[in-house]
Each structure stands twice: as C-alpha cells, then as structure tokens.
Design a protein around this motif. Structure first.
Motif, mmCIF file in Angstrom:
data_model
loop_
_atom_site.group_PDB
_atom_site.id
_atom_site.type_symbol
_atom_site.label_atom_id
_atom_site.label_comp_id
_atom_site.label_asym_id
_atom_site.label_seq_id
_atom_site.Cartn_x
_atom_site.Cartn_y
_atom_site.Cartn_z
ATOM 1 N N LEU A 19 20.812 -24.449 -65.181
ATOM 2 C CA LEU A 19 21.548 -23.528 -64.268
ATOM 3 C C LEU A 19 23.055 -23.935 -64.387
ATOM 4 O O LEU A 19 23.867 -23.049 -64.363
ATOM 5 C CB LEU A 19 21.002 -23.945 -63.113
ATOM 6 N N ILE A 23 25.234 -20.826 -65.833
ATOM 7 C CA ILE A 23 26.499 -20.220 -64.886
ATOM 8 C C ILE A 23 27.899 -20.373 -65.426
ATOM 9 O O ILE A 23 28.643 -19.527 -65.373
ATOM 10 C CB ILE A 23 26.216 -20.929 -63.551
ATOM 11 N N VAL A 27 30.281 -17.384 -66.325
ATOM 12 C CA VAL A 27 31.676 -17.157 -65.760
ATOM 13 C C VAL A 27 32.734 -16.998 -66.557
ATOM 14 O O VAL A 27 33.776 -16.663 -66.670
ATOM 15 C CB VAL A 27 31.810 -18.382 -64.459
ATOM 16 N N VAL A 448 20.153 -18.964 -67.899
ATOM 17 C CA VAL A 448 20.191 -19.058 -66.379
ATOM 18 C C VAL A 448 18.764 -18.551 -66.039
ATOM 19 O O VAL A 448 18.419 -19.351 -65.043
ATOM 20 C CB VAL A 448 21.192 -18.276 -65.769
#
Length: 528
Positions: A19, A23, A27, A448
């Motif tokens: 995760l 992430i 981003v 993810v």
C-alpha cells in the motif's frame, strides 16, 4: 508464536509495504512519466523511430470523393431568378501520397520532403463512369476572364464582349473533363496572345502526380510538441497573400501527424495549401474506431466566421475591409485572381443567405463536417474526413450583356470528401501498443489493488483467529463447568452421621428412623 499468528503478521507486513509503495507511485506518477518520456523519444521523424516509415508511406488507403452540382435551370438564373442544382456523385479515386526526396536537415532536427499525390479511379465506389456522365456547371474560364476585364476600360470590355457573346455562361462537359481538363476555346484564344496562359482548363488540371510544394518539417527531437509541424513551405515561414501577419502565418502540421499526448483542451492547427491558409480544430467528443478510443477534433464555427463576430478573421479580407459573410472564404489572391470562394459542403456553418440563394442545398453535420479522430496517447489519426466546397462568384459585369440580369450569387461548383481510416493491421498493432501502455501506466494501481486484497485477507485471518480463540475458551469453560457439576452430584447426598447402621437388628414390624442428612434432623416416623 503459532503458525497462524506468523501468517497474520507476515500478511500484514506485506500489505502495508504494498500500500505504501503503490500509493507513493500513484502520487508521484513514476510509471506514467516514464511511459510519456518514452513516447516523446520514440514518436519522432527519425529513421530509427517506429512511425517514420508510416509517415513516408501511409498504410491507410485514402479516398477522394468528388460531388458535382448539376445546374438544372440556367435560363432562369440568367434571367434574374434563383438557380437550382442537383448533387451528383460520388466519383471516387484512390489517392496515393508517398513522400519523396526525404532529406534530414540541421543535425536531424528538421526533414525536407515532397508529397506528390496520384489519383486512380475506383469504379466500385462511384455512381458512374466519369468519362461518360455529363454535368452542367458554370463556365469558369469565361467568368474568370470577365472578372479580370472588370478593371479595364469600358470600351475594351465592350470590344471583348462582342467576341464572348457566343460563349455560354454555363458549359456542359463530362465529369472527367471538368475534373482533369479539356482544351477550352476561350483559353486557346488567350494562349495564342499570351503563351504563358494554359489553353487547358480543369479543376484538377496538372494535379495528378504533382505535389503542393516543398515542405520542411520539425522532427520533434528537440520538443515533442513540434513533431510534424511545418517549418517552411516553398521556402516561406509565412505567406504574403493576406492583409495581416496573423493570417499569413503557416501554423501546425499538414494534417498527417500530430504530437503525442493530446488533451481535450488544446487547439490543433493544420496548414491547408489548397485553402491557402492555416485552420484550427477543437475537441468535439470521444469516439471509438475499430476498438480504439479517440478524440474527435473539428473546425469550430469561428474558423470562417465574419470578422464582425470574429475580428481575428479580418486579415483574410483582401483588399482589407472587403469581407464576405460567415462560412465562406475568398481565395482569389492565391488562384490567379479568379473569383473563387471556398466553404464547407452545401455551405455548412455558413450564413443562411448563401444556402437560400440556391435551391437544392441541404447542409448537415454528418455528411458535411470536416473532422479528425485522433488517438490521444500517440497522436495518430485513426480516421479523417476533409470536406471542402469550391464556389464561384457570379455577378453583373458592366460591358457584358449576359450578366445584366444576374443576382450576385456565390455559386456552388463541386465539393470533395477526402477520407482515410486506419487499416486493420495497423489497428491491431495500435490496440496492442495501447494495452502495454495502459498496463505499465497503471502498474502502481495494480500494486495498490494487491495491497487492498491482502488487507482483506488480513482482516479475514484476524477475525478467524479471534473466532478460534473464543471457541477454545468456550470449550475450556464448558469442560470446567462439567467437571464442577459432576463433583457436585457425587457429594450432595453423602452421609455425615457416624452412627452404625443397626436396621438389620430391628424387628421387621418396627419402623425405621430416617437417616441423618445435611441440614436435616432425625425424626421418627409417626405411627398410622
């Protein structure tokens, strides 16, 4: 620590790492940036790039469809009435357009090329035989001569009109002659006096097997946004026909290629040599062609809008201030002074006055709009329809009695529909490329997603582990309770008296005494 607990802790650690990494990659857009950088380097006009060969020899077949407006009432129009036309066509030709004399310039940052076009008739896509079918249309050589003589003295115009009196304002020719040329009597006469004037006339005369000029393109190596953009045309960076610098600019590409990573908010520019100007296209909608998602771009209504409503078009009025209405463009400046006007077919997006001036016109978006369907990631045109109409200005010219009753009209002659759709092999390659790009770009989302799946697994393992512990505790409590109950049953009626049992010594008819029990006093049985 049990094996189950180890599995839970391991799953939790892996889940958290997935995760966090996923992430962070989403981003930071690491993979998307990597793909975009690769596309910017690969999509260039260089010999090692994958798009160079298709740029030199476009694989999708290009078809040119010609439609003519056959005049059904020439006498009525010459007498001052409204002309009536009937559309005939298409007469379809396969267009071959390989680039020749390709030469790299300035360390490979620019490339020079010619783009000759050859047309071959396609009977199965046509309504008839162009060498047989007849069309009645405006006698353009006659109109051009009268327009040229309008600036001469009245005496000279009168003298010339005596000769021109035997020439009809409307001519009847085969489709092939109107398109590819015929020896015109009037042009032959002028040729005898001015040898530089060609004695042949045709809308496509000397355009089969020829090119539209010498082009130098940016390769896109220095800036991907310049990929395919025109640097010079016939040695010029801007034209000199129009009345403003902005209108004379040569902007954009030639319509064959566009830069990668196109977004919906940008305007795309195309230089159209046959229109003598650059035009821009704006996003219209998303479409799908052969399983490929694409953006549709089309010229907005302001491209040919009257300068009163769009002041940037004032530069296309020549002489300055002499402007036509919305939807038409006079190109006499680049057509040797002939009163030629271009528009979209059937005056699509034009002032209703032009549409209503001639019976038989029915403009609509589906049949008459010019558009490009572009794959936004690669910038490759998936489908294209270029549609343009040729018109002639007919008006009264003093000294020429044939024109004395004519109401000034922008008269439609013919329109073209140039179409191209990506071939099946190229479409399959494009779908495969886009699949790879999508998978790589979305790889962080896969990470993810895997992390979320492991999180769900972790929750399930944790819940099952808690359930297992509760079951173990319940079993232990049940066993303890059972042991306690069993012990109670064994001790509830145990005698506590220490007196010996002498009931055997008593006579048979003597009643016995109750034994002594916990919390009970011995009581003799009453006699009956």
């Amino acid at each position: 620590m049990t094996r189950r607990s180890c599995a839970i802790y391991a799953t939790g650690i892996v889940c958290v790492h997935l995760l966090i990494v996923g992430i962070a990659l989403v981003v930071a857009q690491v993979f998307q940036t990597m793909i975009h950088s690769r596309l910017k380097k690969e999509i260039t006009l260089t010999e090692k790039s994958q798009v160079f060969e298709s740029w030199k020899n476009p694989p999708p077949p290009v078809y040119m469809e010609y439609y003519f407006f056959n005049v059904t009432n020439p006498e009525v129009f010459l007498a001052g009435g409204k002309a009536s036309v009937q559309q005939i066509g298409p007469y379809t030709y396969r267009e071959y357009r390989p680039r020749e004399n390709v030469t790299f310039l300035e360390n490979g940052t620019k490339v020079y090329a010619l783009n000759p076009k050859t047309f071959v008739f396609v009977p199965e896509k046509s309504v008839g035989d162009p060498t047989v079918d007849i069309v009645r249309t405006v006698n353009i050589p006659l109109v051009a001569v009268m327009n040229e003589l309008s600036t001469y003295s009245f005496f000279l115009r009168t003298m010339v009109s005596m000769y021109l009196n035997n020439i009809d304002m409307f001519m009847t020719r085969t489709v092939h002659e109107v398109l590819w040329g015929f020896k015109d009597p009037l042009m032959t006469k002028i040729h005898s006096m001015k040898p530089e004037v060609d004695e042949y006339f045709g809308l496509m005369w000397k355009k089969n097997g020829t090119h539209e000029g010498e082009f130098v393109f940016h390769t896109g190596e220095q800036n991907y946004l310049d990929y395919g953009k025109i640097d010079t045309w016939n040695g010029l960076r801007q034209m000199s026909w129009w009345s403003s610098n902005q209108s004379n600019m040569i902007n954009g590409t030639d319509g064959a290629v566009f830069h990668p990573l196109i977004n919906r908010n940008e305007l795309l520019y195309i230089f159209a040599a046959d229109l003598c100007r650059s035009i821009h296209l704006a996003y219209v909608k998303d479409v799908e062609v052969k399983g490929i998602q694409a953006y549709r771009f089309a010229p907005p209504s302001d491209v040919l809008m009257n300068p009163k409503n769009n002041p940037t078009n004032a530069g296309f009025c020549v002489p300055a201030g002499e402007c036509l209405g919305t939807g038409v463009l006079k190109v006499s400046v680049c057509r040797e002074g002939a009163p030629i006007v271009v528009s979209f077919p059937h005056f699509y997006q034009a002032d209703p006055a032009y549409i209503n001036a001639v019976d038989g016109l029915n403009p609509n978006e589906e049949e008459h709009e010019t558009y490009l369907d572009l794959q936004p990631t690669s910038g490759v045109p998936i489908r294209a329809c270029k549609r343009a109409q040729l018109n002639v200005i007919l008006k009264r010219v003093q000294g020429f009695p044939k024109t004395k009753h004519i109401n000034e009209t922008i008269f439609p002659i013919m329109f073209v529909n140039e179409t191209a759709t990506i071939d099946d092999d190229s479409a399959a390659q494009m779908r495969q490329l886009l699949l790879i790009v999508t998978l790589v770009s979305n790889f962080p989302l896969l990470i993810v997603g895997l992390g979320i799946i492991l999180l769900l697994v972790l929750v399930i393992l944790f819940c099952r582990n808690r359930q297992k512990k509760n079951e173990v505790k319940r079993i232990d409590f049940t066993e303890a309770f059972h042991s306690f109950t069993t012990a109670k049953d064994d001790t509830a009626y145990t005698q506590v008296s220490d007196k010996p049992d002498d009931s055997a010594e008593k006579p048979a008819n003597q009643p016995t005494k109750n034994g002594s029990y916990i919390a009970m006093s011995p009581v003799e049985a009453q006699k009956c």
